[in-house]
Motif scaffolding. Structure first.
Motif, PDB file in Angstrom:
ATOM      1  N   GLN A   3     -49.515   4.023 -46.772  1.00  0.00           N
ATOM      2  CA  GLN A   3     -48.388   5.011 -46.632  1.00  0.00           C
ATOM      3  C   GLN A   3     -47.501   5.163 -47.988  1.00  0.00           C
ATOM      4  N   PRO A   4     -48.249   5.384 -49.317  1.00  0.00           N
ATOM      5  CA  PRO A   4     -48.106   5.235 -50.787  1.00  0.00           C
ATOM      6  C   PRO A   4     -46.897   6.048 -51.226  1.00  0.00           C
ATOM      7  N   LEU A   5     -46.006   5.228 -52.144  1.00  0.00           N
ATOM      8  CA  LEU A   5     -44.765   5.692 -52.554  1.00  0.00           C
ATOM      9  C   LEU A   5     -44.606   7.601 -53.018  1.00  0.00           C
ATOM     10  N   PRO A   6     -44.021   8.337 -52.897  1.00  0.00           N
ATOM     11  CA  PRO A   6     -44.278   9.403 -53.073  1.00  0.00           C
ATOM     12  C   PRO A   6     -44.334   9.978 -54.883  1.00  0.00           C
ATOM     13  N   ARG A   7     -45.029  10.724 -55.149  1.00  0.00           N
ATOM     14  CA  ARG A   7     -45.594  10.416 -56.608  1.00  0.00           C
ATOM     15  C   ARG A   7     -43.862  10.798 -57.459  1.00  0.00           C
ATOM     16  N   GLY A   8     -44.152  10.148 -58.590  1.00  0.00           N
ATOM     17  CA  GLY A   8     -43.348  10.361 -59.790  1.00  0.00           C
ATOM     18  C   GLY A   8     -42.506   8.910 -60.174  1.00  0.00           C
TER      19      GLY A   8
ATOM     20  N   THR B 213     -30.682   3.248 -66.265  1.00  0.00           N
ATOM     21  CA  THR B 213     -30.229   4.194 -66.211  1.00  0.00           C
ATOM     22  C   THR B 213     -30.429   6.038 -65.731  1.00  0.00           C
ATOM     23  N   ARG B 214     -32.185   5.315 -65.663  1.00  0.00           N
ATOM     24  CA  ARG B 214     -32.988   6.148 -65.328  1.00  0.00           C
ATOM     25  C   ARG B 214     -32.387   6.833 -63.647  1.00  0.00           C
ATOM     26  N   LYS B 215     -32.433   7.563 -63.310  1.00  0.00           N
ATOM     27  CA  LYS B 215     -33.112   8.345 -61.552  1.00  0.00           C
ATOM     28  C   LYS B 215     -34.494   8.159 -61.067  1.00  0.00           C
ATOM     29  N   TYR B 216     -34.942   7.518 -60.212  1.00  0.00           N
ATOM     30  CA  TYR B 216     -36.144   7.463 -59.933  1.00  0.00           C
ATOM     31  C   TYR B 216     -36.987   8.054 -58.542  1.00  0.00           C
ATOM     32  N   ARG B 217     -37.951   8.272 -58.400  1.00  0.00           N
ATOM     33  CA  ARG B 217     -38.736   8.970 -57.264  1.00  0.00           C
ATOM     34  C   ARG B 217     -38.936   8.175 -56.284  1.00  0.00           C
ATOM     35  N   ALA B 218     -38.650   6.675 -56.435  1.00  0.00           N
ATOM     36  CA  ALA B 218     -39.006   5.624 -55.258  1.00  0.00           C
ATOM     37  C   ALA B 218     -38.156   4.717 -56.767  1.00  0.00           C
ATOM     38  N   ILE B 219     -37.845   3.670 -55.081  1.00  0.00           N
ATOM     39  CA  ILE B 219     -37.681   2.318 -55.884  1.00  0.00           C
ATOM     40  C   ILE B 219     -38.152   1.642 -54.696  1.00  0.00           C
ATOM     41  N   VAL B 220     -38.969   0.221 -55.123  1.00  0.00           N
ATOM     42  CA  VAL B 220     -39.656  -0.861 -54.319  1.00  0.00           C
ATOM     43  C   VAL B 220     -39.648  -1.698 -54.974  1.00  0.00           C
ATOM     44  N   THR B 221     -38.954  -3.135 -54.061  1.00  0.00           N
ATOM     45  CA  THR B 221     -38.125  -4.289 -54.406  1.00  0.00           C
ATOM     46  C   THR B 221     -38.817  -5.343 -53.161  1.00  0.00           C
ATOM     47  N   ASN B 222     -39.306  -6.709 -53.633  1.00  0.00           N
ATOM     48  CA  ASN B 222     -39.025  -7.856 -52.572  1.00  0.00           C
ATOM     49  C   ASN B 222     -37.748  -8.307 -53.555  1.00  0.00           C
ATOM     50  N   PRO B 223     -36.796  -8.757 -53.206  1.00  0.00           N
ATOM     51  CA  PRO B 223     -35.533  -9.239 -53.702  1.00  0.00           C
ATOM     52  C   PRO B 223     -34.899 -10.489 -52.948  1.00  0.00           C
ATOM     53  N   PRO B 224     -34.730 -11.118 -54.074  1.00  0.00           N
ATOM     54  CA  PRO B 224     -34.647 -12.490 -54.594  1.00  0.00           C
ATOM     55  C   PRO B 224     -33.199 -12.840 -52.878  1.00  0.00           C
ATOM     56  N   PHE B 225     -33.083 -13.638 -52.489  1.00  0.00           N
ATOM     57  CA  PHE B 225     -32.273 -14.262 -51.412  1.00  0.00           C
ATOM     58  C   PHE B 225     -32.192 -15.789 -51.701  1.00  0.00           C
ATOM     59  N   HIS B 226     -32.065 -16.354 -53.163  1.00  0.00           N
ATOM     60  CA  HIS B 226     -31.615 -17.542 -52.793  1.00  0.00           C
ATOM     61  C   HIS B 226     -30.328 -17.599 -54.841  1.00  0.00           C
ATOM     62  N   ALA B 227     -29.928 -18.675 -54.639  1.00  0.00           N
ATOM     63  CA  ALA B 227     -29.076 -18.818 -55.837  1.00  0.00           C
ATOM     64  C   ALA B 227     -28.936 -20.083 -56.214  1.00  0.00           C
TER      65      ALA B 227
ATOM     66  N   ALA C  76     -27.514   5.750 -56.111  1.00  0.00           N
ATOM     67  CA  ALA C  76     -27.004   6.431 -57.228  1.00  0.00           C
ATOM     68  C   ALA C  76     -28.106   6.270 -57.924  1.00  0.00           C
ATOM     69  N   HIS C  77     -29.885   6.001 -57.961  1.00  0.00           N
ATOM     70  CA  HIS C  77     -30.562   5.666 -59.126  1.00  0.00           C
ATOM     71  C   HIS C  77     -31.645   5.965 -58.138  1.00  0.00           C
ATOM     72  N   LEU C  78     -31.769   6.704 -57.276  1.00  0.00           N
ATOM     73  CA  LEU C  78     -32.685   7.481 -56.730  1.00  0.00           C
ATOM     74  C   LEU C  78     -32.413   9.088 -56.229  1.00  0.00           C
ATOM     75  N   GLN C  79     -33.525   9.745 -56.959  1.00  0.00           N
ATOM     76  CA  GLN C  79     -33.496  11.669 -56.724  1.00  0.00           C
ATOM     77  C   GLN C  79     -32.777  11.835 -55.279  1.00  0.00           C
ATOM     78  N   PRO C  80     -32.910  12.907 -54.656  1.00  0.00           N
ATOM     79  CA  PRO C  80     -32.077  13.151 -53.221  1.00  0.00           C
ATOM     80  C   PRO C  80     -33.744  13.422 -52.839  1.00  0.00           C
ATOM     81  N   GLY C  81     -33.943  12.648 -51.562  1.00  0.00           N
ATOM     82  CA  GLY C  81     -35.423  12.455 -51.119  1.00  0.00           C
ATOM     83  C   GLY C  81     -36.194  11.235 -51.681  1.00  0.00           C
ATOM     84  N   GLY C  82     -35.701  10.654 -52.215  1.00  0.00           N
ATOM     85  CA  GLY C  82     -36.090   9.439 -52.713  1.00  0.00           C
ATOM     86  C   GLY C  82     -36.240   8.163 -52.059  1.00  0.00           C
ATOM     87  N   GLU C  83     -37.466   7.432 -51.834  1.00  0.00           N
ATOM     88  CA  GLU C  83     -37.719   6.692 -51.292  1.00  0.00           C
ATOM     89  C   GLU C  83     -37.109   5.176 -52.097  1.00  0.00           C
ATOM     90  N   LEU C  84     -36.492   4.420 -50.641  1.00  0.00           N
ATOM     91  CA  LEU C  84     -36.128   2.908 -51.533  1.00  0.00           C
ATOM     92  C   LEU C  84     -37.293   2.359 -50.134  1.00  0.00           C
TER      93      LEU C  84
END
Length: 349
Positions: free
Chosen positions: A199-204, A270-284, A302-310
């Motif tokens: 299920q690919p990310l939206p183009r952009g 500073t940019r707004k994106y069509r998609a944000i993808v992440t495997n974030p950390p959970f250790h300190a 705030a950094h996703l365009q309307p309809g943009g996917e996380l």
């Protein structure tokens, strides 16, 4: 001043051992600098700590292991704070040897729960005469005079490469001591990559947050090429110096398109994106700490365009789904097992 980390407090308790020019390796709280008015060189691999360092007379701050401020023979006392990864301790000790003037003093400080007792063998490999001079603030303090120094510190000698393959697409990934999943593919990331093929990310233009070695952005673009699709640019951002260095190297080898940024969370984005993808950390350190990811989720909209996917993968026990739903929008589980879950959510217009 708020309470400093235990290791920093332990150094202040033992400040009489500091002689001559001082270098700190592994600074995690800039409050320590004002408590040491003699000045010196402070090295941190955390972009937020570096950005917050005050302009104090006599102090120079350096970000990571390739900063121009790192000069040979510039310190008479080098304090090494114990890192989370044992391999990174060897890295810091090598840098300490490069920074050390003739006859310099080495001080190594770490918390007991973080494994300072087990790290002593590494310390004695470069400083056989090292002795424990204090045990306080749940830490041990080890000291040695005249330890093994080195004339060079070449970052490329520490960089390794390994292959990551998912859905039939392979990329070469750089690694440095202390980076997440150095030397082997993370199973959560592999699950995430499989969903990106199905299920690919939206183009952009997209963003890989907490990018680590840069594998996600490079793999997506390699998969797009393999499918005959013009690759979309993917920026990569991470708080850790080694990650930024590795992501840059991985992007160059893969000829990936996108900016690689050092940032504490999304502070430098500073940019707004069509998609944000992440495997974030959970250790300190050695503690489970989801604060960084929860803060990121609150800011991500705030950094996703309307309809943009996380698109996010996390350990299944972590309580992210409700936060994603609240901050981004309705959540779908694209894949899940006992260890990991891949979530998808689109910003509501």
């Amino acid at each position: 001043m708020s309470a400093l980390p235990n290791a920093h407090e332990a150094l202040l308790r033992n400040r009489e051992h500091i002689v001559g020019r001082l270098a700190l390796l592994g600074l995690s709280d800039t409050g320590l600098l004002s408590a040491l008015p003699g000045g010196g060189l402070a090295v941190t691999d955390h972009a937020g700590v570096f950005a917050a360092a005050p302009a104090l007379q006599g102090w120079r701050t350096a970000f990571g292991y390739d900063d121009p401020a790192l000069q040979p023979g510039c310190a008479d006392t080098i304090v090494v704070f114990l890192p989370k990864a044992r391999a990174e301790l060897a890295f810091r000790l090598a840098l300490a040897g490069f920074l050390a003037a003739d006859g310099a003093r080495l001080i190594v400080i770490g918390e007991k729960r973080e494994g300072i007792a087990g790290a002593v063998k590494q310390v004695k490999a470069v400083a056989p005469e090292a002795t424990k001079v204090d045990s306080a603030r749940h830490c041990q303090v080890w000291l040695a005079d005249g330890f093994a120094t080195g004339e060079t510190f070449e970052l490329q000698r520490w960089m390794s490469w390994h292959a990551v393959e998912a859905a039939g697409v392979r990329v070469d990934v750089a690694g440095l001591p202390g980076i997440f999943s150095d030397g082997e593919p993370d199973q959560g990331t592999l699950m995430l990559l499989e969903t990106l093929a199905e299920q690919p990310l939206p183009r952009g233009h997209s963003l890989d947050f907490a990018c680590g070695s840069g594998v996600i952005g490079c793999w997506i673009q390699a998969w797009q090429r393999s499918a005959g699709i013009e690759p979309s640019p993917i920026d990569a951002v991470d708080v850790q110096s080694q990650a930024v260095l590795c992501a840059g190297a991985t992007y160059r080898r893969s000829q990936a398109v996108g900016d690689v940024l050092a940032s504490d969370g999304l502070a430098a984005v500073t940019r707004k994106y069509r998609a944000i993808v992440t495997n974030p950390p959970f250790h300190a350190g050695v503690r489970t700490d989801t604060t960084m990811t929860e803060q990121f989720l609150r800011q991500a909209a705030a950094h996703l365009q309307p309809g943009g996917e996380l698109r996010l993968v996390a350990n299944s026990f972590l309580p992210y789904e409700a936060v994603i739903r609240k901050t981004i929008g309705p959540v779908t589980r694209l894949a899940s097992d006992k260890r990991f879950t891949v979530y998808s959510a689109k910003r509501q217009t």
